[in-house]
Structure formats: structure tokens, C-alpha cells
Design an enzyme around this catalytic site. Sequence first.
Site, PDB file in Angstrom:
ATOM      1  N   GLU A  41       0.824  -1.224   0.000  1.00  0.00           N
ATOM      2  CA  GLU A  41       0.000   0.000   0.000  1.00  0.00           C
ATOM      3  C   GLU A  41       0.853   1.268   0.000  1.00  0.00           C
ATOM      4  O   GLU A  41       0.577   2.197  -0.766  1.00  0.00           O
ATOM      5  CB  GLU A  41      -0.972  -0.013   1.187  1.00  0.00           C
ATOM      6  CG  GLU A  41      -2.137  -0.974   1.025  1.00  0.00           C
ATOM      7  CD  GLU A  41      -1.800  -2.422   1.350  1.00  0.00           C
ATOM      8  OE1 GLU A  41      -0.670  -2.675   1.812  1.00  0.00           O
ATOM      9  OE2 GLU A  41      -2.651  -3.297   1.152  1.00  0.00           O
TER      10      GLU A  41
ATOM     11  N   HIS B   7     -10.415  -5.548   9.567  1.00  0.00           N
ATOM     12  CA  HIS B   7     -11.005  -5.325   8.237  1.00  0.00           C
ATOM     13  C   HIS B   7     -12.418  -4.745   8.355  1.00  0.00           C
ATOM     14  O   HIS B   7     -13.242  -4.932   7.470  1.00  0.00           O
ATOM     15  CB  HIS B   7     -11.052  -6.644   7.440  1.00  0.00           C
ATOM     16  CG  HIS B   7      -9.703  -7.145   7.057  1.00  0.00           C
ATOM     17  ND1 HIS B   7      -8.874  -7.801   7.942  1.00  0.00           N
ATOM     18  CD2 HIS B   7      -9.014  -7.078   5.883  1.00  0.00           C
ATOM     19  CE1 HIS B   7      -7.740  -8.121   7.338  1.00  0.00           C
ATOM     20  NE2 HIS B   7      -7.796  -7.688   6.082  1.00  0.00           N
TER      21      HIS B   7
END
Lengths: 340, 327
Positions: free
Chosen positions: B60, B129
Site C-alpha cells: 500500500e 477489516h
Amino acid sequence: MAHEIIMPALGMAQETGRLVAWLKNEGDTVRKGEPLMEVETDKSTMEVEAPKDGFLVNITALANTDVPVGEVVAHIVEHLEDAPAKLVKASPLALEQEAITAQEPQHQASNQADADTNVRVAEPAINPPTAHNKAKFLASPKLRSLAASENLDLQVLRNAGHPEPFKAADMTTLRQLSIRPNISLRNNATSLVDKTSFNIFLSEINSASQMTVSSELVLASFISASLRVTTNADNIGISYKSGPELQSTMYYNPDKQQLADIAPAEHDILAMAEICDLTSTDFIQLSGDTNSNIIVTISNFTEQFMVTLDWDPNALSQIEALELLRDFSTRIKSPLKQLL
Amino acid sequence: MREITFGAAVNEAIAEEMRLDERIIVLGEDVAEAGTPFKVLSGLVEEFGTQRIIDTPISEPGFTGIAVGAAMTGLRPIVDLMFGDFLFLIMDQLCNQAAKTHYMSGGKLNVPMVLRTNMGATRRSAAQHSQSLHALVAHIPGLKVAMPSSAYEAKGLMKTAIRDNNPVVIFEDKLMYNDKAEVPEEEYLINFGEAEILHTGSDITLVATSSMVQQAEIAAKTLAKQNISAEVIDPRTISPLDETTIINSVKKTSHAIVIDEGHQNYGITAEIAARISEKAFYYLDAPVQRFGAMDVPVPFSPALEDLTVPTAQQIHERAISVLEGKI
């Protein structure tokens, strides 16, 4: 526009004044002339009054502290939103506690007034917010603004046992509870005053002088002097109704003239007070259609004068009114004082 | 009018803009062949090719940094961050670089970048998440934050974000990708900083973001059955925030609850509630309520997870308490 409340100088060479107590809380509605705080110097204690109508905000001096003369201790604003930036020196809790302890001297003062002059005080059932009203209410900001905009006192809700916090929906109840009874909105106080000394004084003056001095001139002079207790104005005009027809005569500063020289005013003047002298009639009370702020009615009651003071609470605080009545009564009881 | 899903609306917005401007690229993990785990970008690689729909390695910070650099040098990248939870990995690229480059370069450089990511619990994805981290981003000056609550908003806000010359972060609730709504076929944009009043009312204002808008609307309907008129406001972008619409509503209703799926502590609900208290204080008839997600890591247990997020029923109960003065 915020109006500054400052620590006044009560004596010469005075550098600080002791703020004994706040008689109003932060955010309270105040009316012109209502006492805001109690201030003490080495010589005296006095109440500082509100110079105008509005909300008391931005209290920056704590009760029981010495404050330099001339220092701003609070502001009065027309709208709560106008409150100037606050320089907090005292916690609201401390101020609240001070306010509670301030209640007692207030009561003593009025009791003393009662005892001194035999005064009975009748007030309308619903009062505008007064110095006695120290309570903190739990109320929503909206209810507070609505009540303030209609000049309604939340104490009315508390007195009725309405559950707190008060909310906007309680405005209906507040309005209903606050509907003033259909009687005078004015306050009045009545005093019975022995007139023996007054009559002796009058007859002695008349036997000593060539001219005739009527009781009207003496009473006009007395009331004019007494009015100076409640006002700083240099000139005092009064409207004096007397005789069987209650004819009105205007006098201008009668207390500043020799009794024998007092003459009706030559020009129209603004009357600060109206005197209704019923002593030459059989009436003891008369409700007039006048809108004068201060009306003094004098009538015969056995061997006494019955003196009724009728005042607009917007123009005169209760304490001022009682002082005026007491001063006037004292002058009738011991007329020689007038000459001193 | 035709109805399409939230996911299809996002896809359509990106495709339309990519057809108009060839500087637009998409990059992220599994964006090409896979079309993201939620299949939002399916079909784009077939139309625009792998030169413009770029699958990146699992890094990322790497691909976000590439995107920031690409944006500074002339491209208009759309970064796909698979889960909002991964924001923690790209804080420097986003908050120190993208947000501040225009300022630090004295206006010489722009970062016309869109970061699309997601938020929202109750998908049984556990604590790493399931977070809703938009408050972290909204805190940083220089970043715009959009939170679409329907397919219609998803398309309009995405197109505005792509055309914006500054970095924009769009949070999409991952449970809403299959929700359908009416979306016009003709082009439209939704301006940033313009809230929408979804349900007008006079008794209480419910300010809700993203998925909480649906919950607030259900609560408003239940309240209406009890003759309580709730106004539901969807800010659509929390930075910039349409304060005027919210304040005007509260001045009218005198009661407010702010509902958001981020944690309640130091969150969006606190920010909006504070602004209401500052600017509509004298109109308030009850304390402004914050209603955010419970301040715990999102539990994996479905039974527990469902307890952490505000529901329509809870909003309804809270509204009644506020109106009855029980709070």
C-alpha cells in the site's frame, strides 16, 4: 452594545471596594434600578444598581474580594449573544454560592424598613425578576431565550413545582402561570403617620409670619425633598392635586424655596411625581387614571395622615420606594428636620 | 428511472471519466482481472487495458506513493485501497505528502488524486477489516472526504472527486455495494460541501453519514408513526462540511442526534455536535447527542459485532429520550 459595570468609588481617597456579594447571577435578566451587587468600603455598604435593562454577563470579580475602583466587574447586554469575551476569574459554582449567602442581608433590610415606618407593602402576585431570585434553574437554552424574550421569570415554573429541566414545551405553562391578574401592575405601600407635630408646626409658622402658609405648600416641599432620596436630578417638578375638586397645581423645586415664597410653576414642567391630597375630602383612597410613575396619596385617617405610595416597579425599586416613603413620613412626624 | 447498484454506480463514474480524460489511471491490489474483492471495478480492464488499470504488488505505501508522484507530474490517479483499515499503512503518503504538496510547493504542484476505500462493520471481517477511519483523514487539512450513502451519491461524488485538482478520499460502505438506487443515465455531479435533506421534519434533526443514513431514515419513518417529525440530513462530504444546512435545521427543530459508524470517541459525531452547540446553542432544547460506533475493536463474533454499530431501533429510542427530556 455591552454596558460596563464598574466598581464605584464610594469615598474619597478610596482605592478598592469590597465586593460583598452578587445579588444577580451570570445570565440573569436585570431591570434598570435593580440591585446588582453589594459593595462595602470602610465607612459604608451600598448596593450598586443596574444602569439599564438587559442581561448580566461576564461577571469577572468574585464575591468577597477587593476590587480596584473603576475596574469592570461585569457587563449588561441587551441580548445574551452580545456578551463580550469573558475573562474568567471566578468559577460559576463559587459565584452561585456567593449569591446564596447574599440573600439574607437583603431580607433584613426590608424588615427594618417595615419596622421603622409602619409600612405595609402590597405587591402584585407576579413580580418581575427581583434580587431575591437567586435560584439556578435547569432549563434548556431555548426555553431560556424564549422566556427572556417575553420577560418571563422561570421562578414561576419552579414555584408551581414544574419538573426540571424546563424545556421549550414548558413555555405554554410558563405563559399561563405568568398571566398577571387583572389588577394594577404597580406596587403600593401605605403608611400611617402621626400628624400632631405637623399641625403644631403649621400653626406656629402661620402665627409667626404675616403670610398664610397652607399645609399644601408644606407637604409639597416635604415630598420634593424626599424625592431627592431616589433621584440625582437637580430639578424636581411635582403635580399637586388638592381641594374638593382635586385641582392640579404644578410646583417646581418647592423644597428649595422659603415656605412662604412657594408659588405654582409659571410654565409647564414635567412632573416627576403626583401628589393626591385628599385631606380636604372624605376619601381616603383614590385610584386615578394617571400614568405618573410615582403617586403619593395623602388622606385623613383619625388623628393621622394615611400616606399611600403607588409606584411603577420599572421606575423605582422597592427599596427606593420604601426609603422615599420613610423619609416623607419622618418629615411629617418631625417637621423641624425639614428646616435643618 | 433505472436502478443500479452502488458498486455499478462507482464503476460507471470511473469509466465515464476515464473515457473523457486519458490521464486518469486506476491502481491498486486486484483491480484489473479480479475487479476488486467486491467486483466494483469489473470490466474496466477489458475497456481500458492494463496500462490504465494497474494491478500492483501488495504494498500500500508503495502504490500510494507512486500515485502521489504520478499526480504531481501530470496523471490523475485513482488509488484503490482494498480495505479502509490499510489507511494506517499509507499515512505518510496521504497525510504528509498528498495533503501538503500543494501548500509546500507554494502552489506549483497539485495532487489530483482520488483514494477510494471502504468502511463499515457487520461483515464478519473482524477488527482489522471492519473499521471506519474517515475521522483520521478528515482531521488533516488538505484532504477532502466524501461519504456517499447511495448509488446516486456514489456516482455523483466520484465524478466530482476525479475532476478535483486536490486529493480526495472516498469512503464507501462495503455493505452497500449491492444496494440499488435510482441513478440517471445522463451525466450529473454532486458538489462537495452540499448536504442533502433526505426527509424534512420539524421535531428533531438526525445528521447521519454513509450507511447510517439508511438507519436514520428508517428511524424517521418509525418516529413519523408516532407523530414525531424527524429531519434526516446527509452531509455527503464531511470535509468540506455543509454546516449551514445542519445549523439551520437544528435552529428549526431544537434537537439533534449525529450518527456515524466511526468510533464515537473523538469522532465525526463529536465534531458535528460541537459545531451545532457552538452555532445553535440558544436554539437547543436538549443536549446534542453523539451516536457513533462503540469504542471497542470490532468483534468477530456476529452477535457481539452487531451490538457495536448504531441501528435504526437505537436511533429511534435515542430520539424519543431526547424529545422527552430524559437525556
